[in-house]
Design a protein around this motif. Structure first.
Motif, PDB file in Angstrom:
ATOM      1  N   TYR A   1      -7.745  -1.093  -2.692  1.00 42.94           N
ATOM      2  CA  TYR A   1      -7.921   0.008  -1.743  1.00 42.94           C
ATOM      3  C   TYR A   1      -7.861   1.363  -2.438  1.00 42.94           C
ATOM      4  O   TYR A   1      -8.707   2.243  -2.211  1.00 42.94           O
TER       5      TYR A   1
ATOM      6  N   LEU B   1     -12.297   2.912   4.550  1.00 42.35           N
ATOM      7  CA  LEU B   1     -11.448   3.599   3.569  1.00 42.35           C
ATOM      8  C   LEU B   1     -11.884   5.042   3.392  1.00 42.35           C
ATOM      9  O   LEU B   1     -11.056   5.941   3.244  1.00 42.35           O
TER      10      LEU B   1
ATOM     11  N   GLN C   1     -10.794   1.984  -4.724  1.00 38.57           N
ATOM     12  CA  GLN C   1     -11.998   2.184  -3.915  1.00 38.57           C
ATOM     13  C   GLN C   1     -12.032   3.573  -3.301  1.00 38.57           C
ATOM     14  O   GLN C   1     -13.097   4.218  -3.245  1.00 38.57           O
TER      15      GLN C   1
ATOM     16  N   HIS D   1     -14.998  -2.350   5.048  1.00 41.98           N
ATOM     17  CA  HIS D   1     -13.724  -1.873   4.518  1.00 41.98           C
ATOM     18  C   HIS D   1     -13.921  -0.607   3.671  1.00 41.98           C
ATOM     19  O   HIS D   1     -13.115   0.322   3.745  1.00 41.98           O
ATOM     20  N   THR D   2     -14.984  -0.583   2.870  1.00 45.11           N
ATOM     21  CA  THR D   2     -15.255   0.599   2.047  1.00 45.11           C
ATOM     22  C   THR D   2     -15.550   1.805   2.919  1.00 45.11           C
ATOM     23  O   THR D   2     -15.076   2.921   2.652  1.00 45.11           O
TER      24      THR D   2
ATOM     25  N   ALA E   1      -6.533   4.472   3.140  1.00 44.38           N
ATOM     26  CA  ALA E   1      -6.030   3.145   2.788  1.00 44.38           C
ATOM     27  C   ALA E   1      -4.973   2.641   3.767  1.00 44.38           C
ATOM     28  O   ALA E   1      -4.950   1.455   4.109  1.00 44.38           O
TER      29      ALA E   1
ATOM     30  N   THR F   1       0.837  -1.208   0.000  1.00 44.00           N
ATOM     31  CA  THR F   1       0.000   0.000   0.000  1.00 44.00           C
ATOM     32  C   THR F   1       0.866   1.251   0.000  1.00 44.00           C
ATOM     33  O   THR F   1       0.595   2.219  -0.712  1.00 44.00           O
TER      34      THR F   1
ATOM     35  N   VAL G   1      -6.507   1.194   7.000  1.00 45.49           N
ATOM     36  CA  VAL G   1      -7.128  -0.112   6.800  1.00 45.49           C
ATOM     37  C   VAL G   1      -6.065  -1.196   6.664  1.00 45.49           C
ATOM     38  O   VAL G   1      -6.202  -2.303   7.207  1.00 45.49           O
ATOM     39  N   ALA G   2      -4.988  -0.893   5.961  1.00 50.32           N
ATOM     40  CA  ALA G   2      -3.935  -1.890   5.726  1.00 50.32           C
ATOM     41  C   ALA G   2      -3.192  -2.277   6.997  1.00 50.32           C
ATOM     42  O   ALA G   2      -2.671  -3.389   7.102  1.00 50.32           O
TER      43      ALA G   2
END
Length: 369
Positions: free
Chosen positions: A202, A274, A205, A270-271, A279, A116, A282-283
């Protein structure tokens, strides 16, 4: 203030931890289903179809209850690209798990923060200044994480914990373990390819949510596109009609659970995360899945814990937290810089202005005298 803190900090943290636990559980259930002969190509088609069916009424309600921009060709094409990335990622991931184990999948998933970061640099979402200590930490951590992934993939090592579960006798455990031994490297390479695609997912999105901030609708079209694309692939890879017949056993449970808790709930959460946190945030939760996967794999699947997985996962975790330390330090420096800029008018400009007014008042008094 407390409500905003809960929504932007506490809730995303709790949701992401919960999703990692669910993901590991779904991978373990999928592994058990494939050990009974379920095709992973068929699994992807049915799981995403279930999620699309569940999301359809919710998407219609969401579109009517919110003021949203029109779903034009540009947005739909981006969702189609998202579906292509997701379809490829899922097929590679489930194929890799069927060749190896959920434990290996969770170990290699630690590459997601590193990849990422690399893609964020490529797409100019991250600033790079190699003389900066924080930048050096992020680059070094990325290199260490990639090295750890190669250790997990290419070096299996001697077994540390071996569990022989009687419940696995129906699945011919010795045959499965031997197959995993021969396919361990191939499974690791496929899982690495999956987790190269996940950061791209990611990033795409995040770009979609900037122009169309409705998680339910976006995830519905995403699941629908993945189901259609994987069905096209499945028609070539699984031409046998019997492979598409799902019996009411572990395979059906895996499909329903993955469709509802994975493709539907997990992708939606997750969306949302984000859009709220970005990103990189989340990662950073991926390393959590290692301990969960090891415990569940040993308890429910009779997986053997190997020295290579332990060493590689440790190296990956060190690299990951080095990247996160660099990222956190960089954000702290930016916040301090912004705070200084905001404080400067009150600390310096206001007293100067006040002294200027006092000086004018004194001159006016002397003039009147």
């Amino acid at each position: 203030m407390a409500k905003r803190y809960c929504y932007r900090d506490v809730l995303p943290f709790g949701a992401m931890v919960t999703m990692e636990c669910i993901n590991v559980g779904l991978n373990t259930l999928f592994k058990a289903a494939t050990m009974r002969g379920m095709s992973y190509h068929v699994f992807v088609v049915y799981a995403y179809a279930v999620a699309a069916i569940v999301l359809l009424p919710m998407s219609l309600i969401s579109q009517r209850s919110r003021v949203l921009p029109p779903l034009n060709f540009s947005i739909l094409s981006k969702i189609g690209l998202l579906g292509l990335i997701g379809c490829s990622s899922q097929i590679m991931g489930y194929t890799g798990i069927s060749f190896s184990s959920p434990t290996l999948s969770s170990a290699i998933s630690n590459l997601v923060p590193a990849f990422t970061f690399l893609f964020a640099i490529m797409f100019r979402m991250e600033k790079v200044a190699f003389k900066s200590r924080t930048c050096q930490a992020k680059v070094l951590g990325t290199i260490v994480s990639i090295a750890g992934a190669f250790v997990v993939t290419l070096y299996k090592g001697p077994p540390i914990i071996t569990v022989h579960s009687p419940s696995l006798s129906l699945h011919e455990p010795l045959k499965v373990i031997n197959s995993v031994d021969r396919s361990w490297a191939l499974g690791g390479l496929l899982l690495t390819a999956e987790y190269i695609l996940v950061p791209l997912w990611y990033i795409v999105q995040v770009q979609i949510m900037k122009v169309y901030p409705d998680e339910v609708t976006v995830v519905f079209f995403y699941n629908l596109s993945v189901s259609i694309m994987s069905a096209v692939v499945g028609l070539f890879t699984e031409p046998n009609a019997s492979a598409w017949k799902i019996r009411p056993d572990t395979a059906l449970a895996s499909i329903l659970c993955s469709g509802i808790f994975g493709s539907f709930l997990n992708n939606t959460v997750h969306t949302w995360a984000l859009r709220i946190k970005g990103a990189v945030y989340v990662a950073m939760f991926k390393p959590l899945s290692i301990a969960i996967a090891v415990a569940m794999g040993v308890m429910f699947l009779g997986d053997t814990l190997y020295l290579g997985s332990l060493i590689g996962a440790t190296i990956i975790s060190i690299g990951f937290y080095t990247v996160m330390w660099g990222k956190a330090s960089e954000e702290m420096e930016e916040e301090v810089g912004v705070g200084n800029l905001q404080e400067s008018p009150t600390a310096e400009n206001v007293p100067l202005l006040q002294s200027y007014k006092n000086e004018r008042a004194e001159k006016k008094m002397h003039g009147n005298v």
